[in-house]
Design a protein around this motif. Structure first.
Motif, PDB file in Angstrom:
ATOM      1  N   SER A 117       6.943  -4.093  -1.248  1.00  0.00           N
ATOM      2  CA  SER A 117       5.858  -3.928  -0.267  1.00  0.00           C
ATOM      3  C   SER A 117       5.806  -2.617   0.323  1.00  0.00           C
ATOM      4  O   SER A 117       5.086  -2.483   1.475  1.00  0.00           O
ATOM      5  CB  SER A 117       6.063  -5.055   0.940  1.00  0.00           C
ATOM      6  OG  SER A 117       7.230  -5.130   1.409  1.00  0.00           O
ATOM      7  N   ALA A 118       6.213  -1.643  -0.338  1.00  0.00           N
ATOM      8  CA  ALA A 118       6.214  -0.339   0.531  1.00  0.00           C
ATOM      9  C   ALA A 118       4.585   0.190   0.111  1.00  0.00           C
ATOM     10  O   ALA A 118       4.290  -0.197  -0.610  1.00  0.00           O
ATOM     11  CB  ALA A 118       7.107   0.773  -0.222  1.00  0.00           C
ATOM     12  N   ASN A 119       4.390   0.663   1.308  1.00  0.00           N
ATOM     13  CA  ASN A 119       2.677   1.298   1.390  1.00  0.00           C
ATOM     14  C   ASN A 119       2.790   2.604   1.879  1.00  0.00           C
ATOM     15  O   ASN A 119       1.738   3.308   2.433  1.00  0.00           O
ATOM     16  CB  ASN A 119       1.758   0.377   2.127  1.00  0.00           C
ATOM     17  CG  ASN A 119       0.618   0.444   1.836  1.00  0.00           C
ATOM     18  OD1 ASN A 119       0.141   0.948   0.710  1.00  0.00           O
ATOM     19  ND2 ASN A 119      -0.555   0.253   2.850  1.00  0.00           N
ATOM     20  N   ASP A 120       4.056   3.346   1.779  1.00  0.00           N
ATOM     21  CA  ASP A 120       3.956   4.639   2.515  1.00  0.00           C
ATOM     22  C   ASP A 120       5.258   5.296   1.489  1.00  0.00           C
ATOM     23  O   ASP A 120       6.266   4.556   1.135  1.00  0.00           O
ATOM     24  CB  ASP A 120       4.275   4.350   3.773  1.00  0.00           C
ATOM     25  CG  ASP A 120       4.180   5.992   4.429  1.00  0.00           C
ATOM     26  OD1 ASP A 120       3.348   6.153   5.168  1.00  0.00           O
ATOM     27  OD2 ASP A 120       4.943   6.625   4.271  1.00  0.00           O
ATOM     28  N   LEU A 121       5.128   6.677   1.539  1.00  0.00           N
ATOM     29  CA  LEU A 121       6.255   7.455   0.832  1.00  0.00           C
ATOM     30  C   LEU A 121       7.563   7.059   1.472  1.00  0.00           C
ATOM     31  O   LEU A 121       8.872   6.960   1.178  1.00  0.00           O
ATOM     32  CB  LEU A 121       5.777   8.761   0.490  1.00  0.00           C
ATOM     33  CG  LEU A 121       4.947   9.025  -0.675  1.00  0.00           C
ATOM     34  CD1 LEU A 121       4.726  10.383  -0.658  1.00  0.00           C
ATOM     35  CD2 LEU A 121       5.463   8.577  -1.898  1.00  0.00           C
ATOM     36  N   MET A 122       7.598   6.953   2.926  1.00  0.00           N
ATOM     37  CA  MET A 122       8.699   6.809   3.640  1.00  0.00           C
ATOM     38  C   MET A 122       9.426   5.408   3.588  1.00  0.00           C
ATOM     39  O   MET A 122      10.629   5.097   3.328  1.00  0.00           O
ATOM     40  CB  MET A 122       8.403   7.188   4.985  1.00  0.00           C
ATOM     41  CG  MET A 122       8.307   8.630   5.567  1.00  0.00           C
ATOM     42  SD  MET A 122       7.910   8.857   7.075  1.00  0.00           S
ATOM     43  CE  MET A 122       6.564   8.129   7.359  1.00  0.00           C
ATOM     44  N   SER A 123       8.651   4.375   3.691  1.00  0.00           N
ATOM     45  CA  SER A 123       9.001   2.908   3.307  1.00  0.00           C
ATOM     46  C   SER A 123       9.732   2.904   1.790  1.00  0.00           C
ATOM     47  O   SER A 123      10.623   2.170   1.758  1.00  0.00           O
ATOM     48  CB  SER A 123       8.143   2.012   3.542  1.00  0.00           C
ATOM     49  OG  SER A 123       6.867   2.358   3.505  1.00  0.00           O
ATOM     50  N   LEU A 124       9.010   3.433   0.909  1.00  0.00           N
ATOM     51  CA  LEU A 124       9.501   3.623  -0.509  1.00  0.00           C
ATOM     52  C   LEU A 124      10.779   4.037  -0.462  1.00  0.00           C
ATOM     53  O   LEU A 124      11.685   3.528  -1.075  1.00  0.00           O
ATOM     54  CB  LEU A 124       8.370   4.568  -1.083  1.00  0.00           C
ATOM     55  CG  LEU A 124       8.610   4.617  -2.858  1.00  0.00           C
ATOM     56  CD1 LEU A 124       7.648   5.321  -3.364  1.00  0.00           C
ATOM     57  CD2 LEU A 124       9.887   5.588  -3.019  1.00  0.00           C
ATOM     58  N   TYR A 125      10.993   5.236   0.128  1.00  0.00           N
ATOM     59  CA  TYR A 125      12.451   5.767   0.114  1.00  0.00           C
ATOM     60  C   TYR A 125      13.352   4.623   0.741  1.00  0.00           C
ATOM     61  O   TYR A 125      14.558   4.612   0.174  1.00  0.00           O
ATOM     62  CB  TYR A 125      12.439   7.228   0.551  1.00  0.00           C
ATOM     63  CG  TYR A 125      13.702   7.769   0.521  1.00  0.00           C
ATOM     64  CD1 TYR A 125      14.144   8.362  -0.670  1.00  0.00           C
ATOM     65  CD2 TYR A 125      14.391   8.317   1.604  1.00  0.00           C
ATOM     66  CE1 TYR A 125      15.591   8.838  -0.896  1.00  0.00           C
ATOM     67  CE2 TYR A 125      15.864   8.836   1.364  1.00  0.00           C
ATOM     68  CZ  TYR A 125      16.276   8.917   0.022  1.00  0.00           C
ATOM     69  OH  TYR A 125      17.609   9.433   0.141  1.00  0.00           O
TER      70      TYR A 125
END
Lengths: 491, 203
Positions: A122-130
């Motif tokens: 559910s990542a919607n941002d490069l930071m939450s992806l990482y």
């Protein structure tokens, strides 16, 4: 903007549930020591079931100022992750008891890895992806080295850790380039900025690095080197887990990153995905032929499957994503079942892993042999088994998107792959029988294998839930723009 | 203003000197101590430019944790420095070459450096609207609201790292401990057996 609201928390309710449950189970484990491993494994399964209910009753939308997103695509992928994690955990019960791995941290680590996969999906941002990727990876490194007195297991863990750190570094480098050249890490903002006509070269270089980092996580060629060694060295239930849940999550993440923020750069990333797909299909097919260890063979097989999945992504259409979703569901069932069979390969209380050890299985354990034969035929893509439909939808999407090369390579490598899958069937049914495997194989294991075999065999009779779920998932990504761009390129 | 400039040069000079001493001193323990001095002076520089949060973090994390960890490693590993230094001359040409390449690259970068004209205006308005708060408060304000999700996620990652370290290294050894209650509750009959032995027969 800076205020937290209740809807933010509702969006990440499954994640919050997993995190709190994981910490609670950790406390239970600490105070009752390793005696309660079985109890905690059972409780983890209950936690997964409740998380499944939460995932499928959640609301659609974004939370935390656009850091996370909840949609049908996420719900479908999270359900697959939960099923994969739950079934492999169930299968591991017998193994961890016999092999001296019975420590309460194991189910808790699997639970935290699942939490990381949820955040990835559910990542919607490069930071939450990482954050999600690193949470998942860190738990998996520990799981790979879990048999710490076993040389191969520790080697697998160390190898996975070092190479995983390199991949994370590449991904971070790409993310920092993208942030530097666009000024945002939010997927929604990136999609707007990168859909313009003058995209800076720096952002494209960043895209390449991010794609390389994610290709490592799904073990696509040429970032696959770790896969056979880690699959062979890690404890078998952990390998089973590796080959299903993290793969689903990483593929989902790759789809979300490439079609969402980088949707405007379709022409650029299509070349990357095209190359990854062809190389993975070829290596998956030819690399597996010479293998004698069944865990290594399954590693190459999973590389090949990733190649077929990437064919659907290269199409860049909602139809391709639909094909991937179906493929992942089918792959999950086949993979879990096959690993269940491998876990049943024990002789005189020891695990055996050679393909030759399977000889004559049809006489000593006809049920297990029939199940493994179903999985092998299905992986080879023989109709009417489930594996055929997975490949069919993916190749159909590729043909409709005009990618005839990919479809042809895919069909040809499937033929090569059929050789080594069917060789296992031949060894089981026509070779001279060796010593029989230990009986009984364990109640949980028989259930999981039986269930997956039934799903694989009878998929064509009742396809409704999977096809509907996959359709809803692919629709929710809103790939209209990419489809139009694709047809514009063709004209 | 004069005082600030003086403080800057003081901190900068001590920082550079102690950084040189880190690599120049013969005793590794002295190196680590000079490293701590360098960290403190860097923290002073951060305070001068108004980044007091970074200054605190530098002291807490680098001095408090990392430098002490270094010190432990240096003291426990018992590194023989004369052996380490033997290769120094051997690698000097390669090292000098790499240093030269880096220096040339730096010169290219610095001479080709162009600042966009708007930048001068931007530098004068840091974090508009929040100037009344210190930057610690500003960071806290977004860290615990807007980025609360990521902050908690990072916390879970640290928890997993801790679990991993414990799972992979902790071993429960069988340590024999004195249990006084059991000793006191012991009866002679539990441990002593009296047998009648005839002469010449043995036990």
């Amino acid at each position: 903007m800076n205020e937290l609201s209740l809807s933010d928390l509702q969006i990440v309710l499954p994640e919050i549930w997993l995190a709190l449950a994981g910490m609670a189970l950790l406390m239970v484990g600490v105070f009752t020591s390793n005696r309660s491993t079985r109890l905690i494994t059972g409780l983890t399964l209950v936690v997964f079931i409740i998380a499944g209910v939460l995932v499928n009753s959640g609301l659609d939308g974004t939370g935390f100022g656009g850091l996370v997103v909840d949609d049908r695509f996420g719900a479908f992928m999270k359900t697959l992750v939960l099923i994969g994690a739950g079934l492999t955990l169930l299968m591991s019960l017998g193994f961890i008891r016999r092999e001296g791995m019975e420590r309460f941290e194991f189910p808790v680590l699997i639970l935290f890895a699942t939490l990381g996969m949820f955040i990835m999906v559910s990542a919607n941002d490069l930071m939450s992806l990482y954050i999600g990727l690193e949470m998942q990876s860190l738990a998996l490194y520990v799981c790979a080295a879990f048999q710490r007195d076993n040389l191969r297991s520790t080697e697998a863990g160390l190898k996975y850790f070092v190479l995983g750190a390199v991949a994370s570094g590449m991904l971070l480098y790409g993310a920092s380039l993208v942030y530097g050249f666009t000024g945002t890490t939010s997927f929604a903002d990136l999609a707007i900025i990168l859909s313009g006509s003058d995209v800076s070269i720096g952002a494209i270089v960043g895209l390449v690095f991010i794609a390389a980092g994610l290709a490592f996580k799904i073990s696509a060629v040429p970032f696959h080197m770790w896969t056979p060694d880690v699959y062979e060295g890690a404890p078998t239930p952990v390998t089973a887990f590796f080959s299903v849940a993290p793969k689903v999550a990483a593929v989902a993440l790759l789809i979300r990153v490439l079609t969402g923020p980088f949707g405007g750069l379709f022409a650029e990333w299509q070349q990357i995905v095209f190359l990854l797909a062809v190389a993975s299909m070829l290596l998956g097919a030819f690399g597996a032929i010479a293998q004698s260890n069944i865990k290594r063979l399954m590693a190459y097989s999973s590389i090949g499957h990733v190649g077929y999945i990437l064919v659907g992504l290269a199409a860049g259409t909602a139809e391709g994503i639909n094909g991937i979703a179906i493929y992942l569901a089918v792959y999950l069932a086949m993979s879990v079942g096959t690993w269940g069979c491998i876990l049943a390969m024990r002789r005189q209380q020891r695990m055996v892993e050679d393909i030759a050890d399977l000889s004559g299985l049809s006489r000593s354990n006809p049920g297990l042999a029939a199940a493994l034969a179903i999985f092998m035929f299905s992986m080879a893509g023989i109709p009417p088994l489930a594996g055929f439909f997975g490949k069919f939808y993916v190749f159909l999407a590729a043909v409709n998107a005009g990618l005839y090369t990919l479809a042809v390579v895919g069909v040809l490598t499937s033929v090569v792959g059929a050789f080594y899958y069917i060789r296992i069937v031949k060894v089981m049914y026509f070779d001279e029988p060796g010593d029989a495997f230990d009986r009984p194989v364990g109640r949980e294991l028989s259930w999981v294998v039986g269930l997956s075999a039934a799903f694989t065999l009878l998929f064509f009779v009742y396809t409704g839930p999977v096809l509907d779920g996959a359709a809803a998932a692919s629709q929710s990504l809103g790939l209209v723009t990419i489809g139009e761009a694709q047809s514009a390129v063709l004209e | 203003m004069i005082l600030q400039t003086l403080a800057f040069y003081l901190f900068a000079a001590v920082l550079l000197a102690s950084a040189v001493m880190v690599i120049a001193s013969r005793n590794p323990v002295h190196s680590v101590l000079f490293l701590i001095l360098a960290f403190f002076n860097a923290a002073g520089l951060f305070v001068l430019i108004g980044a007091e949060f970074l200054a605190m973090i530098l002291v807490v994390v680098y001095v408090g944790a990392v430098a002490v960890l270094f010190l432990f490693v240096v003291m426990m590993l018992d590194i023989n420095l004369t052996e380490l230094r033997q290769g120094f001359l051997q690698y000097l040409p390669v090292g000098a070459l790499i240093g030269l390449v880096l220096a040339i690259e730096l010169i290219f970068v610095v001479t080709g450096w162009q600042l966009s004209p708007e930048l001068a205006g931007m530098a004068q308005a840091p974090a508009s609207g929040l100037v009344e708060h210190s930057n610690t408060a500003q960071l806290g304000e977004i860290l615990y609201t807007r980025y609360a999700f990521l902050f908690q996620g990072a916390g879970v990652i640290l928890l997993i790292a801790m679990m991993g370290a414990i799972v992979l290294t902790l071993r429960h050894r069988d340590i024999k401990r004195q249990k006084i209650s059991r000793q006191v509750a012991q009866k002679p009959g539990d441990t002593i057996e009296i047998r009648k032995i005839r002469p010449g027969e043995g036990v």
